[in-house]
Structure formats: C-alpha cells, structure tokens
Design a protein around this motif. Structure first.
Motif, mmCIF file in Angstrom:
data_model
loop_
_atom_site.group_PDB
_atom_site.id
_atom_site.type_symbol
_atom_site.label_atom_id
_atom_site.label_comp_id
_atom_site.label_asym_id
_atom_site.label_seq_id
_atom_site.Cartn_x
_atom_site.Cartn_y
_atom_site.Cartn_z
ATOM 1 N N SER A 1 2.492 -5.313 5.269
ATOM 2 C CA SER A 1 2.119 -3.926 4.983
ATOM 3 C C SER A 1 2.987 -3.411 3.847
ATOM 4 N N GLN B 1 -4.264 -1.050 1.982
ATOM 5 C CA GLN B 1 -3.895 -1.948 3.086
ATOM 6 C C GLN B 1 -5.062 -2.844 3.499
ATOM 7 N N ALA C 1 -5.728 2.120 11.113
ATOM 8 C CA ALA C 1 -4.589 1.805 10.243
ATOM 9 C C ALA C 1 -3.528 2.899 10.344
ATOM 10 N N VAL D 1 0.213 2.097 11.504
ATOM 11 C CA VAL D 1 1.365 2.414 10.646
ATOM 12 C C VAL D 1 2.293 3.395 11.356
#
Lengths: 66, 644
Positions: B134, B284, B378, B382
C-alpha cells in the motif's frame, strides 16, 4: 480555424509533456534502472511517444481537411 | 413516443426543440416504469455478483485474497484495468464534455504516456520486488511512521472524494429514469444509491475483483462502441455524423485557455501531470492489479498496451454519447439546452429499446457500484490497518472486523457528504477536476521525490504534506492572488475559479516545500532506503529473490508434473537437462503454468528450485503445497520458465 486554436495546445502538450518524458527517461537511465532486456522496452517507449503524438496530429489534420 | 419508436423514426431534421426535449426525457422516463427495464437491470447485477462469487473460490491464502497470488498474464490484467478506467464515472462525465466540446473530451485518455518511463523502470519494480502492498506502507519504509500517518490521511480524503464522485455519478445516471416514476430529487437519489452500495456484497478477494472487472471491462467497451455504431446508424453513416458536428468540435484538443470550465492548459496540469501520476502511482486498486501480474515484465506490457491502445478505444466508448448528442442538436432532435450531465442517459434511451436501455444503465451502474464498493472497502482496510491498529493494538480479529464494518458505514455517509459538496459544481467533470487538482499534488510530490531523489528527507516529506496542504488551502482562499500568476491567461470566473490550473500552483507549492526543507535537513542513511529508490533497484531484486539474481537467458520448457511429498514446501525439482535449458541454478525462482495460454495464469505458481536435480527426464516434481497453490490439473502439461 486559426493556427493558434489548432496547434498551440498540440505544441504545448508535446513540448512540455515531451520534456517530462525525455527527462524521466534520462533519469531512470542515469540511475541505472534502465539502459538486451531493456532494448525492446526502449523501442516501445519512443515508438509509443510517436504513436500518441501521431494520433493527435492526425486528429488535428482530419478536423482541418475533412 | 417510446424509445424504440424514436429509434425507428430516425433523425427528424429541423424538429421543434421543445418536442425534442420532451421526446428524449420521455424515452428515459418511460423505461423507468417498464418491468422489462428493471428485470434487465436486476438480472445484470445478479450475473456480475455470481461471476465474482465463482472466482472467489480461487483464494487459498491472504496473498491470494489481496493480490491474486502474483500469477496473471498481462492481457488479463490489461482488460481488468480497462474496467477501472472506463467503469468508474467515465460514461456520464466524458459524454457531458463531449456534448459541450466535442472530440476534445478524449484529452484525458490520451495523455498518460509522459511518465511511463518512471512507472515502468521506477515505481513498478519497486512495488513488485519490495512487495509494497500500500502507499502508506511505502511511506513508512521510505521515511517513518508519522509520514505514513500523513499519507494515510491524504489517501483517505482522496478515496472519500472518489466515493462522493461515484455516488453523484450514479445518481445523475438514473435521475432521468426516475424523474417521472418517483419524482425524487438528486440528494434523495444519492442517499438511496449510498444505501444500496452499503448492502452490495463484495465476494472474496482480488482474484474475484480481477475477473469481475475483466467481465465488466469487456461489457463496458462493447456497450460504448455499440452505442457509437447505433449513433452512426441514427445519422445514416459516418459522413452524415461528421457533417452534423460543428468544426471546433472535431479537434482532439480543447482551446488553450478560453473556457474556464474546460481549457487545454489547465487540464494538462490537472490530468496529464497530477492525474497521470495519481492514476499510475497512487491508485491502490491499480497497484493491486500490477502486483497480481506474474512478473515485472508482464506488468510493463499491461501498462503499455493499456495506455497505447485500450485508452484511446475507451475514450471513444465513454465520450461518444456526447458527440452523438451534439449531432442530434444540429439535426433538431435534442435541444441545445439539454443538461450535459444527462446527455449519456437521454441519448442512450433514444437509441435503444427498453431492454437495451436497461442493459446500458445496468452495465454503467454495476461498474460504478463495484468501484464505489471497492473504495469503501479500501477506506476500511486503510483506516483499520494504518490508524486503528496503532491506537488499539492486540485486539481480536472479530473486534477489527466489527470496527471495519462501522468504518465502512462511516465512509458511506462521508461519501454522501462529499457528493453533496460536488453537486455545487457545474458538472461531474469539473467537480472531479477540482477535487483531483487539490488532493493529488502532495501525494504525487512525496511519492515522486521519494522514489527518484535520494536527498529527499523525512522532514521534507512532512513539509510536503503540512506546508503543501497549507499552501493549497491559501490558494483556495485567495485564488486571484496566489494562483493567477500560474493561470496561463485563463479567466477567473465563477465560485470555483482555476479548477484545473490550480493543480500547477499546488504542485509548485508542494515541490517547493519538499525541496527547500530537504536541502536544510539530514537525509536517512542509504542502507535504510535500499530497494525503495530507483538508485538501489538491484537491492530490491536481491531482496525479492533472497539471493543474487540470475539474469542468464533461459528457455520455456513443456513439462509433465507430479507431486513429490518429500520436497520442502514451496520448492520444485527438475532434471539436469531441464535445469540447463532453463539456465537456472538451485535457489532460483521458477514459474510454472498450465500450458493453455488462454487461462491467463489462473492455474500457475511461483516456486523455488530445489538444490539437486533428479534423474526423471521431462518431469517436474512439485511439493504438495505448490501443486495446490497452482491449482494444477492431473494429466495437464505445464510450461516452466526461470523467473529470477
């Protein structure tokens, strides 16, 4: 259509964009990240640049002539 | 008049604009009350979900789940990337600009080549060989944890903005359909769309995402190009369509600086520079696609083919409804006052039957739903991994899963808030341009200098995010003072002046802060950043292999295979002749795949070559876990090649 309307964006795109392109090519070469295995990619990179520049030039000419 | 009747009627040259407006709106609204339309829409959603569910069973490990197991061929990844580029908010956004400005709506799809050397030979090898999963992880490894947190905040804002754009686009796509049936306003539709997104189930993992996107990429391209052909048929051929467009609309690049809402030079800095780097370096979803490639070389092929061929084709697919709509204005079949953001839906309704219209609306909204759903997941991933685990370490998986669900709900609500902010812009395109030019420069600056400038310090990275953000806010507050010197003569008008060219000011501010602070602070020792800059890529390759890379060229060999239980996990064994043919040494990484190329690497695996060759010619012996990870079928031959 006047010259500036048609070709100023084109010259800016491939002038400034070309500067970024060749500067980044020089940077990765200087770092040793890129210089037989790389030869094919070198060809792809500059032919790719000519391809996109050619597409835009063809678009401009088609708009002017057709 | 129904959509089908309109399609049969063909151009009604010199028609009454009011009647044309009514016909277009009626065609869209009539579909909204048709059971056939809704059956097609719901059936399509079910098909896409089922397709994803089928491929979810290919996950065996978390590496499979998140990265697809680094096994896929370039062409499969290319088509999967197409869905990312085409499937998000593109149809509505580019049809809108195509309607207002013609072929120059293709600009943003045709300007991504300039940074390709940096991507192919800089960023791609770094993320692949260093297994960077990432963007925040890269920042921690290159700098330190505080920089990771700053990058995480930037990235979360970036993704929340995209969720907002997704909600707004979906709502605007279906608004003309629901106008008569339910009479909802835009914000009500946004809330409903957000609620549906919340319950839209994502089946497991990256392999499912790749194959669902592969399917949707094909369908969206097919739909867009079919729409173009239907449009040409409506006009009676390419010549009539060409003649129906105003001369200025045939140029592939917009006017240099005339129109504050769509000017070449602003979009060059917002999209060709900040946007291209943003798309290639900090998206990403795209990073995970490239990590799913079976090698760096396959990733390069996927990127090159996508930019050189798929993007120009995609530009036609997503923008053609706007061009057709503009031609319809000339022939009097659509009023010039049509809202640009509704052109895609109205033109599609006019050109297709109710069932066909259902297919188009379903294809676009399902792709949008996938995109938004991926982004919501996502954001949760994260936030949990980069923020929450630092605050509350050592909790159970169940605790983190519950927290992730709450974060997903929060992200959905914040996405609705972002969509509300974006409704104040003239169009989705301008909202997206303004948000992109504001949020990407700090991330783009930090990642570019992090990769390419060894002298870039941790303090410089902090300054990029903190001072850069302050300069960006100042630019928004006093645009005519701060951004005007960079404006290239673009007039400052409206509530949001310099939507696009603001990216140039923002980039200069961020680069300025980064360089000045770095020059006055101490850099990290080189050994702390090995493999994380282009100056140390050999170290990255060594780290990936766990030894010295073997670059001797070898052959691809057809081999039979069988399981050898005595082999250590993750290893394979070949005979002496095959080892010479592969030009491989013990400890090298080899790649084995089912010989059927069209599987695209679905049945394949990387393994390490065992120390001693065996005596059984033409057969590769594989450890049991290698056979399971590769999903090999008994009796099917494999192709073997040395990787590194």
């Amino acid at each position: 259509m006047d010259f500036t309307r048609v070709w100023l964006p084109y010259l800016y795109l491939y002038g400034v964009g070309g500067l970024f392109f060749f500067a980044s090519l020089a940077l990765v070469a200087r770092a040793g990240a890129f210089s037989p295995a790389d030869r094919r990619w070198f060809r792809v990179l500059w032919l790719g640049f000519l391809w996109v520049a050619g597409l835009h030039a063809a678009g401009n000419l088609a708009a002017l002539w057709l | 008049m129904s959509a089908a009747a309109l399609a049969l009627a063909g151009p009604q040259h010199g028609g009454d604009p009011a009647a044309a407006a009514s016909a277009a709106a009626q065609a869209a609204a009539a579909a909204g009350s048709s059971p056939v339309f809704w059956a097609i829409v719901l059936g399509y959603f079910a098909l896409v979900l089922g397709f994803g569910g089928y491929f979810a069973r290919w996950n065996r490990t978390t590496t499979d789940f998140f990265f697809g197991g680094r096994r896929f061929a370039w062409w499969l990844i290319t088509m999967s990337i197409v869905a990312t580029g085409v499937g998000s908010h593109s149809f509505l956004k580019y049809s809108s600009k195509g309607f207002e400005h013609g072929f120059s709506s293709t600009m943003t799809y045709m300007n991504d080549w300039f940074f390709m050397p940096l991507f192919m030979f800089g960023w791609l090898p770094i993320i692949y060989f260093m297994r960077v999963r990432s963007i925040p992880e890269y920042f921690e490894r290159r700098f330190n944890r505080p920089v990771r947190i700053l990058a995480t905040i930037s990235l979360l804002l970036y993704m929340l903005g995209y969720i907002g754009i997704g909600f707004l686009t979906m709502a605007k796509t279906i608004q003309p359909v629901l106008a008569d049936t339910l009479g909802w306003d835009l914000m009500t539709i946004i809330w409903v769309v957000a609620a549906v997104a919340g319950i839209y189930i994502t089946f497991g993992g990256q392999t499912a995402v790749i194959f669902t996107d592969l399917l949707q990429g094909f369908i969206l391209l097919f739909a867009g190009l079919a729409l173009f052909l239907l449009g040409l048929g409506w006009f009676g051929g390419l010549g009539a369509f060409w003649d129906a467009l105003p001369a200025d609309f045939k140029l592939p690049l917009a006017a240099f600086n005339d129109d504050p809402g769509f000017n070449f030079v602003g979009i060059f800095w917002q999209d060709a520079v900040a946007g291209s780097i943003g798309f290639l370096f900090i998206n990403q979803g795209l990073i995970m696609r490239f990590l799913a490639c079976r090698s760096v070389d396959e990733g390069r092929k996927a990127a090159a083919f996508n930019v050189l061929f798929m993007m120009p084709i995609s530009a036609i697919a997503v923008g053609c409804a706007g061009w057709i709509g503009r031609g319809m204005v000339t022939t009097g079949d659509l009023p010039a006052t049509t809202a640009p953001d509704s052109v895609f839906t109205l033109v599609t309704a006019m050109l297709t039957s109710k069932a066909g219209f259902g297919f188009f609306v379903a294809a676009v909204t399902a792709a949008l739903m996938s995109t938004v759903d991926t982004l919501i997941n996502a954001v949760a991933a994260v936030f949990i991994n980069d923020v929450y685990r630092l605050i509350r370490p050592g909790r159970s998986d169940r605790h983190y899963l519950r927290a992730a669900m709450l974060v997903s709900a929060g992200a959905t609500v914040l996405g609705v808030g972002a969509a509300w902010v974006f409704t104040h812009y003239e169009s989705v395109y301008e909202a997206h341009g303004a948000f992109h030019s504001t949020l990407t420069p700090p991330l783009v600056t930090a990642i570019l200098l992090g990769i390419f400038w060894r002298r870039f310090t941790t303090a410089g990275a902090v300054a990029t995010f903190v001072l850069g953000a302050a300069a960006i806010v100042a630019g928004r507050l006093w645009p005519t003072t701060l951004i005007a010197p960079f404006s290239h003569g673009i007039p400052a008008v409206g509530d949001h002046p310099y939507s696009y060219i603001g990216a140039l000011y923002n980039l200069v501010a961020c680069f300025g802060a980064a360089v000045v602070v770095s020059l006055f602070t101490r850099r990290r020792p080189d050994e702390r950043t090995e493999g994380l800059t282009i100056w140390t890529l050999d170290a990255a390759r060594r780290a990936f292999k766990g030894g010295e890379p073997n670059d001797r060229p070898g052959a691809r060999l057809p081999v039979h295979w069988r399981i050898e239980p005595a082999l250590p996990a993750g290893t394979v064994q070949v005979d002496r002749e095959a080892q010479a043919g592969l030009a491989a040494d013990p400890g090298d990484l080899v790649y084995l795949r089912d010989r059927r190329w069209w599987l695209g690497g679905l049945r394949s695996v990387h393994a390490r070559l065992h120390a001693e060759p065996h005596a059984e010619g033409g057969v590769v012996l594989v450890a049991p876990d290698v056979a399971a990870d590769g999903h090999f079928l008994p009796g099917r031959m494999l192709t073997a090649e040395k990787e590194i």
